[in-house]
Design an enzyme around this catalytic site. Sequence first.
Site, PDB file in Angstrom:
ATOM      1  N   HIS A  28       0.714  -1.213  -0.110  1.00 18.46           N
ATOM      2  CA  HIS A  28       0.013   0.153   0.027  1.00 18.46           C
ATOM      3  C   HIS A  28       0.896   1.374  -0.073  1.00 18.46           C
ATOM      4  O   HIS A  28       0.520   2.255   0.546  1.00 18.46           O
ATOM      5  CB  HIS A  28      -1.208  -0.069   1.284  1.00 18.46           C
ATOM      6  CG  HIS A  28      -2.012  -1.322   1.131  1.00 18.46           C
ATOM      7  ND1 HIS A  28      -3.127  -1.033   0.293  1.00 18.46           N
ATOM      8  CD2 HIS A  28      -2.169  -2.553   1.279  1.00 18.46           C
ATOM      9  CE1 HIS A  28      -3.931  -2.062   0.468  1.00 18.46           C
ATOM     10  NE2 HIS A  28      -3.385  -2.840   0.960  1.00 18.46           N
ATOM     11  N   GLY A 114      -3.516 -12.668  -4.940  1.00 20.49           N
ATOM     12  CA  GLY A 114      -2.867 -11.509  -4.502  1.00 20.49           C
ATOM     13  C   GLY A 114      -1.382 -11.446  -5.265  1.00 20.49           C
ATOM     14  O   GLY A 114      -0.424 -10.992  -4.887  1.00 20.49           O
ATOM     15  N   ASP A 162       2.157  -3.783  -9.508  1.00 22.94           N
ATOM     16  CA  ASP A 162       2.202  -5.210 -10.519  1.00 22.94           C
ATOM     17  C   ASP A 162       2.675  -5.064 -11.501  1.00 22.94           C
ATOM     18  O   ASP A 162       3.232  -6.136 -11.991  1.00 22.94           O
ATOM     19  CB  ASP A 162       0.453  -5.471 -10.267  1.00 22.94           C
ATOM     20  CG  ASP A 162       0.047  -5.287  -8.614  1.00 22.94           C
ATOM     21  OD1 ASP A 162       0.870  -5.429  -7.648  1.00 22.94           O
ATOM     22  OD2 ASP A 162      -1.321  -5.513  -8.532  1.00 22.94           O
ATOM     23  N   TYR A 211      -9.988  -1.338  -0.616  1.00 23.51           N
ATOM     24  CA  TYR A 211      -8.688  -0.592  -1.133  1.00 23.51           C
ATOM     25  C   TYR A 211      -8.987   0.886  -1.525  1.00 23.51           C
ATOM     26  O   TYR A 211      -8.241   1.696  -1.214  1.00 23.51           O
ATOM     27  CB  TYR A 211      -8.633  -1.314  -2.262  1.00 23.51           C
ATOM     28  CG  TYR A 211      -7.344  -0.983  -3.121  1.00 23.51           C
ATOM     29  CD1 TYR A 211      -6.031  -1.520  -2.580  1.00 23.51           C
ATOM     30  CD2 TYR A 211      -7.287  -0.384  -4.159  1.00 23.51           C
ATOM     31  CE1 TYR A 211      -4.839  -1.330  -3.465  1.00 23.51           C
ATOM     32  CE2 TYR A 211      -6.062   0.140  -4.808  1.00 23.51           C
ATOM     33  CZ  TYR A 211      -5.005  -0.441  -4.344  1.00 23.51           C
ATOM     34  OH  TYR A 211      -3.865  -0.163  -5.234  1.00 23.51           O
TER      35      TYR A 211
HETATM   36  C1  GLA Z   1      -2.966  -4.302  -5.338  1.00 24.15           C
HETATM   37  C2  GLA Z   1      -2.648  -3.409  -6.295  1.00 24.15           C
HETATM   38  C3  GLA Z   1      -1.405  -2.708  -6.134  1.00 24.15           C
HETATM   39  C4  GLA Z   1      -0.869  -2.121  -4.606  1.00 24.15           C
HETATM   40  C5  GLA Z   1      -1.245  -3.441  -3.721  1.00 24.15           C
HETATM   41  C6  GLA Z   1      -0.926  -3.151  -2.572  1.00 24.15           C
HETATM   42  O1  GLA Z   1      -1.832  -5.327  -5.627  1.00 24.15           O
HETATM   43  O2  GLA Z   1      -2.809  -3.774  -7.493  1.00 24.15           O
HETATM   44  O3  GLA Z   1      -1.200  -1.421  -7.117  1.00 24.15           O
HETATM   45  O4  GLA Z   1      -1.753  -1.331  -4.190  1.00 24.15           O
HETATM   46  O5  GLA Z   1      -2.341  -3.938  -3.792  1.00 24.15           O
HETATM   47  O6  GLA Z   1       0.206  -2.788  -2.060  1.00 24.15           O
END
Ligand code: GLA
Length: 365
Positions: A28, A114, A162, A211
Amino acid sequence: MVTSDSFFGGAPEVNASAPGRVNLLGEHTDYNDGYMLPVATPQRTTVALSRSNDGHFVFYSSTLDANVTFAPEGSAPSGFGSYIEGCIRLVEAEGVQVPPLRVWVSTDVPVGSGLSSSAALEVATLRALRQMLGFELDDVKLARIAQRAEIEFARVNCGIMDQMASSLADESNMLFIDARTLEHRLAPLPPDAEIIVIDSGIARKLAGSKYNERRAECEEASRKLGVTALRDVQDPASVETLPEPLRRRARHVVQENLRVLEAANGVSLERFGELMDASHFSLRDDYEVSIPELDELCALLRAQEGVVGARLTGAGFGGACVALCKAGYAQRAAEAALNEYNKNGRQGRLLIPVPHEGKENNESV
Ligand code: GLA
């Protein structure tokens, strides 16, 4: 299930692939212009392309055994096709002419854990388009377009981590990313480290989760502190003046950035593990994105011989935990933690080290 050969009636014109990612530290922080340290997963998504000869776009996911067909002036329905279409439309917006295509997708990156199966699909699609159509696109710009595909077409308001990781990371190093400048460099894992990733079996719903609420809280905290983004907070103590829950949200981000900067400079395996544990506790107590199953799984991992630290990885609210351990301990530690966790009917499963039967077990895009 349709094989690539039968889908294309022979070999496709191009084939490209991209990995998922496991974030070791820096959660985050990306949408706060901060820092992070992901690695690429051994699991990858493959995208094969050929020009279509019936004037239509036809996408097929061999993992879902699902088809999507639409005319060039139409659009893909939501689902795996929207990520691919997003990449195509954004490449067109860059001035590249994209002919109607047949697109075949296969992956062993698990969905909902995730590990960024969506980023892997976007990056693999863009790599395949670049290869087929021969346009210039560096790997950072590719990551930016992939992120826009996710935000504008799949309607998930993600940060850049990501897609940067899928585009630029490898399996044996961490990728240090500065989300503001997109400067990045490979940094070695701590000496003698091995990675464990276990899916909690609790699906994570990023778009429907808190989120967006967390993002808004961070923006409000920045406004109150008079900084562009929480990355710009100079004095960590200044967040203590904020009202709750902004105080704890900002504290997580500021401290998490400091943890990443320390780890990226090279620390011992033990210290890296401490930073991971601290990250998890901060995500649990200050950022409030953990759930009891992730806390339990991390605790079970920490209790195993050789494990130096464990934390939830990704957005939270379900998905996977990552642990770091001394080389040679991963398999045994992961199996012991998983056995314990799965008592009482839980559906946890080992993702890394990749189990031998891993490919058959993963249902994904
Ligand atoms: C998800 C989002 C990323 C990032 C993470 C938390 O994976 O796609 O951009 O914000 O959550 O670190």
